[in-house]
Design an enzyme around this catalytic site. Structure first.
Site, mmCIF file in Angstrom:
data_model
loop_
_atom_site.group_PDB
_atom_site.id
_atom_site.type_symbol
_atom_site.label_atom_id
_atom_site.label_comp_id
_atom_site.label_asym_id
_atom_site.label_seq_id
_atom_site.Cartn_x
_atom_site.Cartn_y
_atom_site.Cartn_z
ATOM 1 N N GLU A 56 0.825 -1.217 0.000
ATOM 2 C CA GLU A 56 0.000 0.000 0.000
ATOM 3 C C GLU A 56 0.859 1.267 0.000
ATOM 4 O O GLU A 56 0.380 2.346 0.315
ATOM 5 C CB GLU A 56 -0.938 -0.005 1.211
ATOM 6 C CG GLU A 56 -1.943 -1.150 1.152
ATOM 7 C CD GLU A 56 -3.013 -1.072 2.221
ATOM 8 O OE1 GLU A 56 -2.703 -0.632 3.345
ATOM 9 O OE2 GLU A 56 -4.152 -1.444 1.922
ATOM 10 N N LYS B 193 -15.547 -1.510 2.900
ATOM 11 C CA LYS B 193 -14.859 -1.913 1.672
ATOM 12 C C LYS B 193 -15.904 -2.504 0.739
ATOM 13 O O LYS B 193 -16.495 -3.551 1.062
ATOM 14 C CB LYS B 193 -13.802 -2.969 1.980
ATOM 15 C CG LYS B 193 -12.588 -2.469 2.774
ATOM 16 C CD LYS B 193 -11.755 -3.664 3.235
ATOM 17 C CE LYS B 193 -10.394 -3.275 3.743
ATOM 18 N NZ LYS B 193 -9.710 -4.408 4.426
HETATM 19 P P1 PGA Z 1 -6.331 -5.822 2.614
HETATM 20 O O1 PGA Z 1 -5.790 -4.816 3.716
HETATM 21 O O2 PGA Z 1 -6.865 -5.032 1.481
HETATM 22 O O3 PGA Z 1 -5.115 -6.637 2.257
HETATM 23 O O4 PGA Z 1 -7.398 -6.647 3.288
HETATM 24 C C1 PGA Z 1 -6.429 -3.635 4.065
HETATM 25 C C2 PGA Z 1 -6.850 -3.653 5.513
HETATM 26 O O5 PGA Z 1 -6.692 -4.663 6.216
HETATM 27 O O6 PGA Z 1 -7.396 -2.665 5.996
HETATM 28 ZN ZN ZN Z 2 -7.700 -3.824 8.081
#
Ligand code: PGA
Ligand code: ZN
Length: 422
Positions: A208, A340
């Protein structure tokens, strides 16, 4: 105006892995493309993205991660059903649910469904003559969310250099998004140069965009970021606070929390104490997934003793799922939810989870995934939905800056105010 044509195809995400894209053509000739992200530290209760390893169509050069079946589902099942329809997100999402009524959308694939759902939302905004953010909030001042930005990465995103996944900063004292971002860039740059001086490799970045600097302890990592805040001339807590994503599901084996980098393991009770001490020793304003996705008991125990001002944020715990959020509200497991869209599968049902959280005084943090694309819809959804915060990763990588730059654009061009969630 109606949907004339819908084409699904495979593209690459920021990790160089296949993901699903959709290009929707409207009867007026306008074209709307959407691309979906993909996680690495995924929760067990997420909607299921369809990868060809699950079928006989595995494609060897992509190591079983290709998404040809999901694409095929768009082109042969979804497109014929939606062509000719007006782009109305609630109605078209309803049709998608008819086509795959499983709660985790594993038949057609949540990645296939979300790509279509997003492309339709973009087309709906165009039809209304509005930006995507304005489509969800046509009147009044838009609320630009507070950014929560990754400085240090660990866990599944950085080869487990550190047991916890993210150390982030929250510029809670900033008065505009542009100011907030300028503070964060200064902190991030200082963290990189300090890390380099002490021998860390800081030009290589994690999934990220965060720095994968190894520290002997988590406390050392938190002290390092706090020092960076001070050394750029800002006040920890007052101007900039720390947020962490423990992502603890990754190291819970059902009985013990096993922190390999630290070389320690904890029982559930011990880990509640460990987390409590961590938040009281450092200027931490937000803690995400301090406990594992099904360890509901530790969440409630911690909430009962946590400082009132602390944001206790559920990601894997809730997986943007209405039923799990409702349980969290009923049991006071947390006071904030990570949103998400690809954990859920559809734009309108993701929005429903967010508005339910808002109605129950939960803070909402709209989040990208560790595998992202250059698409910037997340910035518009977070703003149009009046989320209090947005989490996109770091300030490095076009997959990350696409979202920050879109928020800068909204702040510069729209009638906006900057969120003050704390
Ligand atoms: P991930 O990580 O997209 O790999 O799940 C993001 C998070 O855990 O907030
Ligand atoms: Zn997370």
């Amino acid at each position: 105006m109606s949907i004339k044509n819908l084409v699904g195809y495979q593209v690459l995400d920021s990790r160089g892995r296949p993901t699903v894209a959709v290009t929707l053509t409207m009867s007026d000739g306008s074209i709307h493309t959407a691309r979906v992200p993909s996680g690495a530290s995924t929760g067990a209760h997420e909607a299921k993205e369809l990868r060809d390893s699950d079928t006989s169509k595995s494609e060897k050069f992509y190591g079983g991660k290709s998404v040809y079946q999901a694409v095929e589902n768009i082109n042969s099942v979804i497109a014929p059903r939606l062509n000719g329809h007006r782009p109305i997100p609630l109605a078209t999402d309803g049709i998608l649910v008819e086509l795959d009524h499983t709660p985790d959308h594993h038949i057609l694939g949540a990645n296939a469904l979300l790509a279509v759902s997003l492309a339709v939302a973009k087309a709906a905004a165009h039809t209304a003559g509005l930006s995507l953010a304005r489509y969800f909030q046509p009147e009044g001042k838009l609320l630009i969310p507070m950014p929560m930005v990754n400085i240090l990465s660990g866990g599944a995103h950085a080869n487990r250099t550190m047991d916890i996944q993210d150390v982030l900063v929250l510029p809670n004292g900033a008065t505009s998004f542009a100011e907030a971002l300028s503070w964060i860039v200064a902190i991030r740059e200082l963290a990189a140069s300090k890390g380099a001086k002490s021998g860390a490799i800081t030009h290589l970045i994690a999934d990220e965009g965060g720095l994968g600097i190894a520290f002997p302890t988590i406390d050392n990592a938190l002290e390092f970021v706090t020092n960076c805040i001070t050394e750029v001339g800002l006040k920890p807590e007052q101007d900039v606070s720390i947020a962490i994503d423990v992502a603890s599901t990754q190291f819970f084996d059902g009985e013990k929390y096993k922190l390999a980098a630290l070389g320690k393991e904890f029982s559930r009770e011990e880990f509640v104490t460990f987390i409590s001490k961590m938040v009281s020793d450092h200027p931490i304003l937000s803690i995400e997934d301090p406990f594992a996705e099904d360890d509901w008991q530790s969440w409630s125990e911690f909430m009962a003793i946590a400082p009132k001002k602390l944001q206790v944020l559920g990601d894997d715990l809730f997986t943007t799922n209405l039923g799990r959020l409702q349980r969290g509200i009923d049991e006071s497991s947390a006071n904030a939810i990570l949103i998400k869209a690809n954990q859920n599968g559809l734009v309108t049902s993701t929005q429903k989870v967010l508005t339910t959280a808002q109605a129950n005084n939960f803070k909402t943090v709209v989040s990208a995934r560790s595998g992202e694309t250059e698409d910037s819809w997340l910035a518009d959804l977070a703003t149009g939905w009046r989320a209090s915060q947005i989490k996109v990763g770091s300030t490095h990588g076009a997959d990350r800056t696409a979202k920050w730059n879109r928020l800068l654009e909204l702040e510069a061009t729209e009638n906006c105010e900057f969120a003050k969630p704390f």
